[in-house]
Design an enzyme around this catalytic site. Structure first.
Site, PDB file in Angstrom:
ATOM      1  N   ARG A 102       0.879  -1.177   0.000  1.00 46.51           N
ATOM      2  CA  ARG A 102       0.000   0.000   0.000  1.00 46.51           C
ATOM      3  C   ARG A 102       0.904   1.212   0.000  1.00 46.51           C
ATOM      4  O   ARG A 102       1.729   1.383   0.905  1.00 46.51           O
ATOM      5  CB  ARG A 102      -0.929   0.002   1.220  1.00 46.51           C
ATOM      6  CG  ARG A 102      -1.628   1.325   1.417  1.00 46.51           C
ATOM      7  CD  ARG A 102      -2.746   1.283   2.427  1.00 46.51           C
ATOM      8  NE  ARG A 102      -3.918   0.619   1.875  1.00 46.51           N
ATOM      9  CZ  ARG A 102      -5.143   0.734   2.368  1.00 46.51           C
ATOM     10  NH1 ARG A 102      -5.360   1.483   3.437  1.00 46.51           N
ATOM     11  NH2 ARG A 102      -6.158   0.100   1.807  1.00 46.51           N
ATOM     12  N   HIS A 129      -7.292   0.893  -6.488  1.00 43.78           N
ATOM     13  CA  HIS A 129      -7.531   0.046  -5.314  1.00 43.78           C
ATOM     14  C   HIS A 129      -8.232  -1.242  -5.789  1.00 43.78           C
ATOM     15  O   HIS A 129      -9.405  -1.485  -5.481  1.00 43.78           O
ATOM     16  CB  HIS A 129      -8.397   0.812  -4.305  1.00 43.78           C
ATOM     17  CG  HIS A 129      -8.403   0.224  -2.927  1.00 43.78           C
ATOM     18  ND1 HIS A 129      -7.630  -0.850  -2.560  1.00 43.78           N
ATOM     19  CD2 HIS A 129      -9.123   0.567  -1.814  1.00 43.78           C
ATOM     20  CE1 HIS A 129      -7.866  -1.147  -1.290  1.00 43.78           C
ATOM     21  NE2 HIS A 129      -8.765  -0.304  -0.821  1.00 43.78           N
ATOM     22  N   GLN A 132     -10.212  -3.842  -3.457  1.00 47.21           N
ATOM     23  CA  GLN A 132     -11.519  -3.391  -3.007  1.00 47.21           C
ATOM     24  C   GLN A 132     -12.593  -3.700  -4.055  1.00 47.21           C
ATOM     25  O   GLN A 132     -13.700  -4.132  -3.731  1.00 47.21           O
ATOM     26  CB  GLN A 132     -11.475  -1.881  -2.745  1.00 47.21           C
ATOM     27  CG  GLN A 132     -12.779  -1.330  -2.207  1.00 47.21           C
ATOM     28  CD  GLN A 132     -13.120  -1.880  -0.834  1.00 47.21           C
ATOM     29  OE1 GLN A 132     -12.318  -1.804   0.081  1.00 47.21           O
ATOM     30  NE2 GLN A 132     -14.320  -2.417  -0.671  1.00 47.21           N
ATOM     31  N   ASP A 223     -17.117   7.400  -2.094  1.00 41.52           N
ATOM     32  CA  ASP A 223     -15.887   7.243  -1.314  1.00 41.52           C
ATOM     33  C   ASP A 223     -15.606   8.588  -0.645  1.00 41.52           C
ATOM     34  O   ASP A 223     -16.208   9.616  -0.994  1.00 41.52           O
ATOM     35  CB  ASP A 223     -14.729   6.812  -2.233  1.00 41.52           C
ATOM     36  CG  ASP A 223     -13.432   6.508  -1.474  1.00 41.52           C
ATOM     37  OD1 ASP A 223     -13.493   6.255  -0.256  1.00 41.52           O
ATOM     38  OD2 ASP A 223     -12.355   6.541  -2.103  1.00 41.52           O
ATOM     39  N   CYS A 263     -16.299   1.612   0.281  1.00 34.65           N
ATOM     40  CA  CYS A 263     -15.104   0.833   0.648  1.00 34.65           C
ATOM     41  C   CYS A 263     -14.752   0.984   2.127  1.00 34.65           C
ATOM     42  O   CYS A 263     -14.087   0.123   2.687  1.00 34.65           O
ATOM     43  CB  CYS A 263     -13.927   1.235  -0.238  1.00 34.65           C
ATOM     44  SG  CYS A 263     -13.378   2.941  -0.026  1.00 34.65           S
ATOM     45  N   ARG A 291     -13.547  -8.499   1.531  1.00 28.83           N
ATOM     46  CA  ARG A 291     -12.125  -8.230   1.264  1.00 28.83           C
ATOM     47  C   ARG A 291     -11.304  -9.489   1.571  1.00 28.83           C
ATOM     48  O   ARG A 291     -10.404  -9.861   0.825  1.00 28.83           O
ATOM     49  CB  ARG A 291     -11.630  -7.053   2.138  1.00 28.83           C
ATOM     50  CG  ARG A 291     -12.201  -5.696   1.772  1.00 28.83           C
ATOM     51  CD  ARG A 291     -11.705  -5.217   0.420  1.00 28.83           C
ATOM     52  NE  ARG A 291     -10.259  -5.165   0.347  1.00 28.83           N
ATOM     53  CZ  ARG A 291      -9.493  -4.159   0.808  1.00 28.83           C
ATOM     54  NH1 ARG A 291     -10.064  -3.097   1.341  1.00 28.83           N
ATOM     55  NH2 ARG A 291      -8.176  -4.189   0.695  1.00 28.83           N
TER      56      ARG A 291
HETATM   57  N1  NVA Z   1      -9.811   6.829  -1.575  1.00 27.44           N
HETATM   58  C1  NVA Z   1      -9.484   6.386  -0.245  1.00 27.44           C
HETATM   59  C2  NVA Z   1      -9.751   4.931  -0.087  1.00 27.44           C
HETATM   60  C3  NVA Z   1      -9.465   4.391   1.295  1.00 27.44           C
HETATM   61  C4  NVA Z   1      -9.674   2.909   1.401  1.00 27.44           C
HETATM   62  C5  NVA Z   1      -8.009   6.704   0.052  1.00 27.44           C
HETATM   63  O1  NVA Z   1      -7.177   6.516  -0.852  1.00 27.44           O
HETATM   64  O2  NVA Z   1      -7.717   7.164   1.141  1.00 27.44           O
HETATM   65  N1   CP Z   2     -11.265  -0.061   2.272  1.00 28.96           N
HETATM   66  C1   CP Z   2      -9.992  -0.151   2.735  1.00 28.96           C
HETATM   67  O1   CP Z   2      -9.041  -0.391   1.983  1.00 28.96           O
HETATM   68  O2   CP Z   2      -9.873   0.016   4.079  1.00 28.96           O
HETATM   69  P1   CP Z   2      -8.517   0.193   4.912  1.00 28.96           P
HETATM   70  O3   CP Z   2      -7.947   1.535   4.525  1.00 28.96           O
HETATM   71  O4   CP Z   2      -8.965   0.140   6.329  1.00 28.96           O
HETATM   72  O5   CP Z   2      -7.565  -0.906   4.556  1.00 28.96           O
END
Ligand code: NVA
Ligand code: CP
Length: 306
Positions: A102, A129, A132, A223, A263, A291
């Site tokens: 990540r 992502h 997800q 989101d 998500c 997930r």
């Molecule tokens: N768009 C959000 C998704 C979090 C799971 C982010 O990148 O923070």
């Molecule tokens: N939806 C998602 O990826 O959640 P986290 O940021 O908690 O991993």
């Protein structure tokens, strides 16, 4: 050997095959029948951003498949002190069997994958992502929303919006994205989705009109307005997105039996109202659990295709 950096790298058949594995594994989890497909294998999990779901689902997932996960936060590893990605990739991939990362810029993942000797999975980048979206589509399948659905994505043209573009254009369903003009999806990613859509028959439209986007939709999703890394823009974004809250009035324009997906984490009163989030149409907890199952499907598939 295959990596899983975006859904763009996978065919429709491969995506559906991964989800078939996921559904089989989910049934097995219910009866506590864990398999040993990945016995003695180690998953390295690199986190350069926060996480609840991704970390717990990957760590539990590899454990249930007979292997083990190592949580590698950028706060504790040399990566956080500037050790080059290409060095970290060569070292880690000489020791572990699978890597999940990540990170911020998507090019960091691409660089990691270029130097990795083992499959690399995208656990979220600024652009995509994909894990997800596999969980989201698994939820749609379970809710009977996978037969020519109309999906409306309301909000920021971010990693989630881009991943919906990829999923719709690969699988061939209708996707309507409504975002404020200054926060639209990347034109480059939209263009590549349009290329895939020519093959799959997907219909993808972009607009700045949430009401039009949700009319007759089968799935409504959104989101956060400020993703990880955009904390300083929170207030400006709140103003720009004030007409983009998925509330009950908006949900009423969708089909009566439409489902709501998110998500998570969700910001109540911003991108979604408390009422919608807690309504019977909301499938967010099922989606979050998926997930685990979807990613187990990915890990098994990558193992089988090495
Ligand atoms: N768009 C959000 C998704 C979090 C799971 C982010 O990148 O923070
Ligand atoms: N939806 C998602 O990826 O959640 P986290 O940021 O908690 O991993």
């Amino acid at each position: 050997m295959r990596h899983f950096l975006t859904l763009a790298d996978f065919s429709k058949e491969e995506i559906l095959e991964i989800l078939n594995i996921a559904r089989t594994l989910k049934d097995a989890v219910k009866s506590k029948k864990y398999s040993n497909v990945l016995a003695n294998q180690t998953l390295g999990m690199i986190f350069e951003k926060n996480s609840t779901r991704t970390r717990v689902s990957f760590e539990t997932g590899i454990y249930q498949l007979g292997g083990q996960g190592i949580f590698l936060s950028s706060n504790d590893t040399q990566l956080g002190r500037g050790e080059p990605i290409k060095d970290t990739a060569r070292v880690l991939s000489s020791m572990v069997d699978l890597i999940m990362m990540r990170t911020h810029g998507h090019e960091r993942l691409e660089e990691f994958a270029k130097y990795s000797k083992v499959p690399v999975i995208n656990g979220l980048s600024d652009d995509f992502h994909p894990m997800q979206l596999l969980a989201d589509y698994l939820t749609m399948q379970e809710c009977g929303k996978d037969k020519n659905p109309i999906v409306a994505y309301i909000g920021d043209g971010n990693n989630m919006a881009h991943s919906w573009l990829m999923l719709a254009s690969k699988l061939g369903f209708e996707l309507r994205v409504a975002s404020p003009k200054d926060y639209a999806v990347s034109q480059k990613i939209f263009q590549s989705a349009q290329e895939f859509a020519k093959i799959s028959g997907a219909k993808i439209t972009l607009s700045d009109n949430p009401k039009e986007a949700v009319i007759n939709a089968d799935v409504v999703t959104t989101d956060t307005w400020a993703s990880m890394g955009q904390e300083a823009e929170k207030e400006t974004r709140k103003k720009a997105f004030e007409n983009y809250c998925v509330d009950s009035a908006l949900m009423r324009l969708a089909k009566e039996d439409a489902i709501f997906l998110h998500c998570l984490p969700a910001y109540r009163g911003q991108e979604v109202s408390e009422e919608v989030l807690e309504s019977h149409q909301s499938k967010i907890w099922q989606e979050a659990e998926n997930r685990l199952h979807a990613q187990k499907g990915v890990m098994v598939w990558l193992h089988q295709n090495r």
